[in-house]
Design a protein around this motif. Structure first.
Motif, PDB file in Angstrom:
ATOM      1  N   ARG A   1     -37.563 -68.583  32.458  1.00 44.06           N
ATOM      2  CA  ARG A   1     -36.908 -69.746  33.051  1.00 44.06           C
ATOM      3  C   ARG A   1     -37.659 -70.122  34.319  1.00 44.06           C
ATOM      4  O   ARG A   1     -37.973 -69.281  35.149  1.00 44.06           O
ATOM      5  CB  ARG A   1     -35.445 -69.447  33.373  1.00 44.06           C
ATOM      6  CG  ARG A   1     -34.753 -70.574  34.117  1.00 44.06           C
ATOM      7  CD  ARG A   1     -33.258 -70.496  34.054  1.00 44.06           C
ATOM      8  NE  ARG A   1     -32.740 -69.163  34.173  1.00 44.06           N
ATOM      9  CZ  ARG A   1     -31.469 -68.851  33.909  1.00 44.06           C
ATOM     10  NH1 ARG A   1     -30.654 -69.793  33.492  1.00 44.06           N
ATOM     11  NH2 ARG A   1     -31.027 -67.627  34.042  1.00 44.06           N
ATOM     12  N   PHE A   2     -37.935 -71.421  34.457  1.00 39.80           N
ATOM     13  CA  PHE A   2     -38.616 -71.894  35.647  1.00 39.80           C
ATOM     14  C   PHE A   2     -37.685 -71.835  36.853  1.00 39.80           C
ATOM     15  O   PHE A   2     -36.476 -72.083  36.738  1.00 39.80           O
ATOM     16  CB  PHE A   2     -39.117 -73.323  35.453  1.00 39.80           C
ATOM     17  CG  PHE A   2     -40.299 -73.422  34.531  1.00 39.80           C
ATOM     18  CD1 PHE A   2     -41.573 -73.115  34.983  1.00 39.80           C
ATOM     19  CD2 PHE A   2     -40.145 -73.795  33.208  1.00 39.80           C
ATOM     20  CE1 PHE A   2     -42.658 -73.194  34.134  1.00 39.80           C
ATOM     21  CE2 PHE A   2     -41.230 -73.878  32.359  1.00 39.80           C
ATOM     22  CZ  PHE A   2     -42.494 -73.566  32.824  1.00 39.80           C
ATOM     23  N   GLY A   3     -38.252 -71.540  38.003  1.00 43.32           N
ATOM     24  CA  GLY A   3     -37.451 -71.408  39.204  1.00 43.32           C
ATOM     25  C   GLY A   3     -36.817 -72.707  39.660  1.00 43.32           C
ATOM     26  O   GLY A   3     -35.774 -72.710  40.301  1.00 43.32           O
ATOM     27  N   GLN A   4     -37.412 -73.862  39.329  1.00 44.50           N
ATOM     28  CA  GLN A   4     -36.881 -75.153  39.741  1.00 44.50           C
ATOM     29  C   GLN A   4     -36.227 -75.911  38.588  1.00 44.50           C
ATOM     30  O   GLN A   4     -36.077 -77.126  38.646  1.00 44.50           O
ATOM     31  CB  GLN A   4     -38.001 -76.015  40.322  1.00 44.50           C
ATOM     32  CG  GLN A   4     -38.654 -75.414  41.562  1.00 44.50           C
ATOM     33  CD  GLN A   4     -39.772 -76.282  42.103  1.00 44.50           C
ATOM     34  OE1 GLN A   4     -40.165 -77.264  41.482  1.00 44.50           O
ATOM     35  NE2 GLN A   4     -40.294 -75.916  43.262  1.00 44.50           N
ATOM     36  N   SER A   5     -35.824 -75.208  37.534  1.00 41.58           N
ATOM     37  CA  SER A   5     -35.218 -75.890  36.392  1.00 41.58           C
ATOM     38  C   SER A   5     -33.801 -76.350  36.686  1.00 41.58           C
ATOM     39  O   SER A   5     -33.309 -77.282  36.076  1.00 41.58           O
ATOM     40  CB  SER A   5     -35.213 -74.964  35.171  1.00 41.58           C
ATOM     41  OG  SER A   5     -34.417 -73.819  35.429  1.00 41.58           O
ATOM     42  N   GLY A   6     -33.118 -75.680  37.625  1.00 46.00           N
ATOM     43  CA  GLY A   6     -31.745 -76.051  37.940  1.00 46.00           C
ATOM     44  C   GLY A   6     -30.728 -75.459  36.991  1.00 46.00           C
ATOM     45  O   GLY A   6     -29.524 -75.550  37.211  1.00 46.00           O
ATOM     46  N   SER A   7     -31.175 -74.847  35.896  1.00 43.09           N
ATOM     47  CA  SER A   7     -30.238 -74.291  34.923  1.00 43.09           C
ATOM     48  C   SER A   7     -29.549 -73.034  35.429  1.00 43.09           C
ATOM     49  O   SER A   7     -28.524 -72.634  34.905  1.00 43.09           O
ATOM     50  CB  SER A   7     -30.974 -73.981  33.619  1.00 43.09           C
ATOM     51  OG  SER A   7     -32.058 -73.102  33.857  1.00 43.09           O
ATOM     52  N   SER A   8     -30.139 -72.398  36.468  1.00 39.72           N
ATOM     53  CA  SER A   8     -29.511 -71.188  36.994  1.00 39.72           C
ATOM     54  C   SER A   8     -28.207 -71.481  37.722  1.00 39.72           C
ATOM     55  O   SER A   8     -27.423 -70.582  37.982  1.00 39.72           O
ATOM     56  CB  SER A   8     -30.488 -70.466  37.930  1.00 39.72           C
ATOM     57  OG  SER A   8     -30.865 -71.332  38.998  1.00 39.72           O
TER      58      SER A   8
END
Length: 385
Positions: A287-294
Motif C-alpha cells: 500500500r502506498f503511503g499517500q493512498s489515503g486508504s489507511s
C-alpha cells in the motif's frame, strides 16, 4: 497354449495404441461433423432474425412483442404485453413494429392507434413482496408508482419506481422499508436506498473474485453496462458504489455466520491439531503511503490480518529474547545481513509486503503487514528471513 499366449500378448500390446487412436479418431470425427454443419448453423442463425407474422399467445391477435423470458409463450400483442408484463418489469422484451427485432426497456409499451403502432412510456414498479397493512391488517391495498429507484441485476440496470401502497380501509400510505427490500432479495447501494443490487448479482461478483482475484470491479461494472445496452436500456453503473455495497454485505454476512457459531479461516482437515504451517510474503500486496486508504477503518479488524499493535508486542518480546547485532539479523544460530528487520526498501510505501500463513491444504490462516525488513528473491516468491 503357445498360440493362445501369443494372441493374448498381441491383444494386450495393441490396447494402449487402440485407445489413443480411438481418442484421435473421435476428435477428428467431431471436427468433421462441425465443419459439415457450419453452413446449416449459419442458415439457422440468419433465419432466427426473420420476424414473420406471429400471433399473440393469449388472444391470437397480431403480435408486436417477443419475450424470451416467457418461453414457450413468447409472443404478445400490445394490450396483452401490458397486462402480462405489468408485474414482470425485469423481462427482456423486443418489439417488431419496425420490421426487425429491437430491444426495448420495461418502461416502453406498444399501443395500436388504429392506423399503426406507436410507443408510449409507462412507470414500472420495483418487484417486492406482497404488501399488507400493519395497522388494520387489511388486504384492500392500492399500489401506485412512488419515488424513482435504480435496480441493478446480472442483466444490467433497470430504471424503475418504488411501489407506494395505500390502504383503503384505514387510509394509511407507506413505501417498502429496507427490511422489505432485503426480504425481496435486494441490497442497498447507499443508505438513501435509491439504488439497489440483487443479492444474486453480489453473490456472482463474490464468486468471480474468488475464482479470479485480479478481476476488477470497474470491469464488472462495464460488463453490466454492456448488458444494459443489449437490453435496450441505458444508464451508468458506479463500480465504487458496487464495491462498497459488496463489502457491507460481506460484513453483515460474516456477523450472521458468527451468530450461527461459524468458524472462519480454519481448515477442516487440520482441525483441531495442525501438523504444518507455511508462511510466505507477497511483494505485490503493498500500500502506498499517500493512498489515503489507511484512514478507512477495517470492517473485520484482527480477523485475518493481525493487528499491528499485537504484532509489535510480539516482535518486541522476540527482540528481548534474542541478541541481535545492529545492522544485522539473527537467523538460527548465525548472523545474517538479509535477515535484518530495520531496513526499508521502498520509501513511498506504507506496508511493503503482506505475510500470509497457510496450512498444508492451502487454507488461509493468518496474515500480517510488513513495514520493513529485507526479502530474498526466489524464482517463485519473496520470502521474509
Amino acid at each position: 497354449m503357445e498360440q493362445l499366449s501369443a494372441i493374448l500378448e498381441s491383444c494386450h500390446s495393441a490396447e494402449p495404441q487402440k485407445s489413443s487412436s480411438s481418442w484421435s479418431d473421435r476428435q477428428h470425427k467431431a471436427s468433421e461433423r462441425w465443419k459439415e454443419s457450419r453452413p446449416y448453423n449459419l442458415q439457422c442463425l440468419i433465419e432466427e432474425e426473420a420476424v414473420g407474422h406471429p400471433l399473440c399467445c393469449l388472444c391470437n391477435e397480431p403480435a408486436v412483442i417477443r419475450c424470451r423470458d416467457c418461453l414457450p409463450e413468447e409472443w404478445f400483442c400490445g394490450d396483452c404485453d401490458i397486462l402480462h408484463h405489468k408485474k414482470q418489469p425485469l423481462h427482456n422484451r423486443e418489439c417488431i413494429i419496425d420490421g426487425f427485432f429491437k430491444a426495448i426497456p420495461p418502461s416502453t409499451c406498444i399501443m395500436n392507434q388504429g392506423d399503426g403502432y406507436c410507443t408510449h412510456e409507462q412507470a414500472c414498479l420495483l418487484p417486492v413482496g406482497k404488501a399488507s397493512c400493519s395497522s388494520c391488517k387489511g388486504t384492500n391495498i392500492v399500489t401506485s408508482p412512488g419515488k424513482p429507484a435504480i435496480l441493478i441485476t446480472i442483466n444490467g440496470r433497470y430504471d424503475l419506481h418504488q411501489p407506494l401502497h395505500f390502504c383503503e380501509t384505514c387510509q394509511r400510505q407507506w413505501a417498502p422499508e429496507l427490511k422489505d427490500l432485503i426480504r425481496s432479495g435486494y441490497w442497498p447501494a447507499s443508505l438513501s436506498v435509491y439504488t439497489l443490487y440483487t443479492l444474486d448479482l453480489l453473490s456472482s461478483f463474490q464468486e468471480l473474485k474468488v475464482i479470479s482475484p485480479g478481476f476488477a470491479r470497474q470491469a464488472f461494472a462495464k460488463l453490466l453496462e454492456h448488458r444494459t445496452k443489449c437490453g435496450g436500456r441505458s444508464g451508468h453503473i458506479n463500480g465504487d458504489a458496487l464495491q462498497r455495497s459488496f463489502l457491507e454485505l460481506s460484513y453483515s454476512s460474516f456477523e450472521k455466520k458468527q451468530l450461527c457459531c461459524g468458524a472462519e479461516f480454519t481448515c477442516p482437515a487440520c482441525t483441531p491439531e495442525m501438523l504444518a504451517v507455511s508462511a510466505d510474503g507477497n511483494r505485490k500486496l503493498y500500500r502506498f503511503g499517500q493512498s489515503g486508504s489507511s484512514d478507512d477503518p477495517a470492517f473485520l479488524e484482527g480477523l485475518f490480518v493481525a493487528k499491528d499493535s499485537e504484532v509489535a508486542i510480539f516482535t518486541d518480546a522476540i527482540q528481548k529474547a534474542v541478541k541481535n547485532t545492529q545492522g544485522k539479523g539473527k537467523c538460527g544460530d548465525s548472523q545474517w545481513t538479509a535477515a535484518r528487520e530495520r531496513s526499508k526498501r521502498a520509501s513511498k510505501l506504507d506496508e511493503e509486503v503482506m505475510e500470509v500463513a497457510v496450512c498444508r491444504h492451502g487454507f488461509l490462516l493468518k496474515a500480517l503487514n510488513m513495514y520493513g525488513g529485507r526479502y530474498l528473491h526466489t524464482p517463485s516468491s519473496f520470502r521474509k528471513n
